[in-house]
Motif scaffolding. Structure first.
Motif, mmCIF file in Angstrom:
data_model
loop_
_atom_site.group_PDB
_atom_site.id
_atom_site.type_symbol
_atom_site.label_atom_id
_atom_site.label_comp_id
_atom_site.label_asym_id
_atom_site.label_seq_id
_atom_site.Cartn_x
_atom_site.Cartn_y
_atom_site.Cartn_z
ATOM 1 N N LEU A 158 41.255 27.847 39.986
ATOM 2 C CA LEU A 158 42.715 27.967 39.999
ATOM 3 C C LEU A 158 43.251 28.190 38.592
ATOM 4 N N VAL A 159 42.751 27.421 37.637
ATOM 5 C CA VAL A 159 43.181 27.585 36.242
ATOM 6 C C VAL A 159 42.825 28.983 35.745
ATOM 7 N N SER A 160 41.622 29.428 36.078
ATOM 8 C CA SER A 160 41.184 30.764 35.664
ATOM 9 C C SER A 160 42.069 31.857 36.264
ATOM 10 N N ALA A 161 42.411 31.722 37.537
ATOM 11 C CA ALA A 161 43.253 32.720 38.202
ATOM 12 C C ALA A 161 44.658 32.734 37.608
ATOM 13 N N LYS A 162 45.181 31.553 37.269
ATOM 14 C CA LYS A 162 46.518 31.499 36.664
ATOM 15 C C LYS A 162 46.527 32.132 35.284
ATOM 16 N N LYS A 163 45.441 31.957 34.528
ATOM 17 C CA LYS A 163 45.340 32.611 33.223
ATOM 18 C C LYS A 163 45.295 34.126 33.384
ATOM 19 N N GLU A 164 44.521 34.569 34.383
ATOM 20 C CA GLU A 164 44.436 36.004 34.633
ATOM 21 C C GLU A 164 45.803 36.567 35.020
ATOM 22 N N LEU A 165 46.541 35.833 35.854
ATOM 23 C CA LEU A 165 47.877 36.280 36.256
ATOM 24 C C LEU A 165 48.797 36.376 35.044
ATOM 25 N N PHE A 166 48.731 35.382 34.156
ATOM 26 C CA PHE A 166 49.545 35.411 32.946
ATOM 27 C C PHE A 166 49.219 36.658 32.122
ATOM 28 N N ASN A 167 47.922 36.928 31.942
ATOM 29 C CA ASN A 167 47.516 38.091 31.160
ATOM 30 C C ASN A 167 47.973 39.395 31.815
ATOM 31 N N LEU A 168 47.877 39.471 33.135
ATOM 32 C CA LEU A 168 48.318 40.677 33.839
ATOM 33 C C LEU A 168 49.822 40.880 33.688
ATOM 34 N N ARG A 169 50.581 39.801 33.784
ATOM 35 C CA ARG A 169 52.034 39.915 33.610
ATOM 36 C C ARG A 169 52.387 40.340 32.188
ATOM 37 N N PHE A 170 51.648 39.820 31.233
ATOM 38 C CA PHE A 170 51.884 40.191 29.838
ATOM 39 C C PHE A 170 51.589 41.677 29.633
ATOM 40 N N GLN A 171 50.470 42.142 30.183
ATOM 41 C CA GLN A 171 50.128 43.563 30.079
ATOM 42 C C GLN A 171 51.169 44.423 30.771
ATOM 43 N N ASN A 172 51.679 43.952 31.904
ATOM 44 C CA ASN A 172 52.689 44.709 32.637
ATOM 45 C C ASN A 172 53.976 44.816 31.821
ATOM 46 N N ALA A 173 54.348 43.729 31.156
ATOM 47 C CA ALA A 173 55.580 43.723 30.368
ATOM 48 C C ALA A 173 55.477 44.659 29.171
ATOM 49 N N THR A 174 54.268 44.838 28.651
ATOM 50 C CA THR A 174 54.079 45.717 27.482
ATOM 51 C C THR A 174 53.611 47.112 27.899
ATOM 52 N N ASN A 175 53.716 47.403 29.194
ATOM 53 C CA ASN A 175 53.349 48.720 29.736
ATOM 54 C C ASN A 175 51.897 49.099 29.468
ATOM 55 N N GLN A 176 50.995 48.125 29.482
ATOM 56 C CA GLN A 176 49.572 48.402 29.296
ATOM 57 C C GLN A 176 48.783 48.273 30.593
ATOM 58 N N LEU A 177 49.439 47.859 31.660
ATOM 59 C CA LEU A 177 48.738 47.613 32.918
ATOM 60 C C LEU A 177 48.731 48.880 33.763
ATOM 61 N N ASP A 178 47.530 49.328 34.118
ATOM 62 C CA ASP A 178 47.390 50.530 34.937
ATOM 63 C C ASP A 178 47.481 50.203 36.423
ATOM 64 N N ASN A 179 46.792 49.141 36.840
ATOM 65 C CA ASN A 179 46.707 48.791 38.257
ATOM 66 C C ASN A 179 47.620 47.598 38.548
#
Length: 71
Positions: free
Chosen positions: A23-44
């Motif tokens: 659960l902790v690992s998944a929440k960290k991944e979600l945080f990183n994905l949201r950060f990438q999305n906010a900086t327009n670096q997320l493709d998927n």
């Protein structure tokens, strides 16, 4: 058996401590994905949805295990 059912069965085979770690690992991944999305670096962007659902699945199994211990 679908991929989601296989994932749920693998979760049900884990201990509560392992689930908490996942659960902790998944929440960290979600945080990183949201950060990438906010900086327009997320493709998927659908990956955010997948991770959110996996978090819900993990929490569901944790609640199921807690209820089984009480009964």
């Amino acid at each position: 058996m679908t991929k989601n059912n296989q994932y749920m069965e693998s979760l049900r085979g884990k201990s509560t401590q392992e689930l908490q770690e996942e659960l902790v690992s998944a929440k960290k991944e979600l945080f990183n994905l949201r950060f990438q999305n906010a900086t327009n670096q997320l493709d998927n962007t659908s990956r955010i949805r997948d991770v959110r659902r996996n978090i819900a699945r993990i929490q569901t199994v944790i609640v199921e295990q807690a209820a089984a211990k009480e009964a």
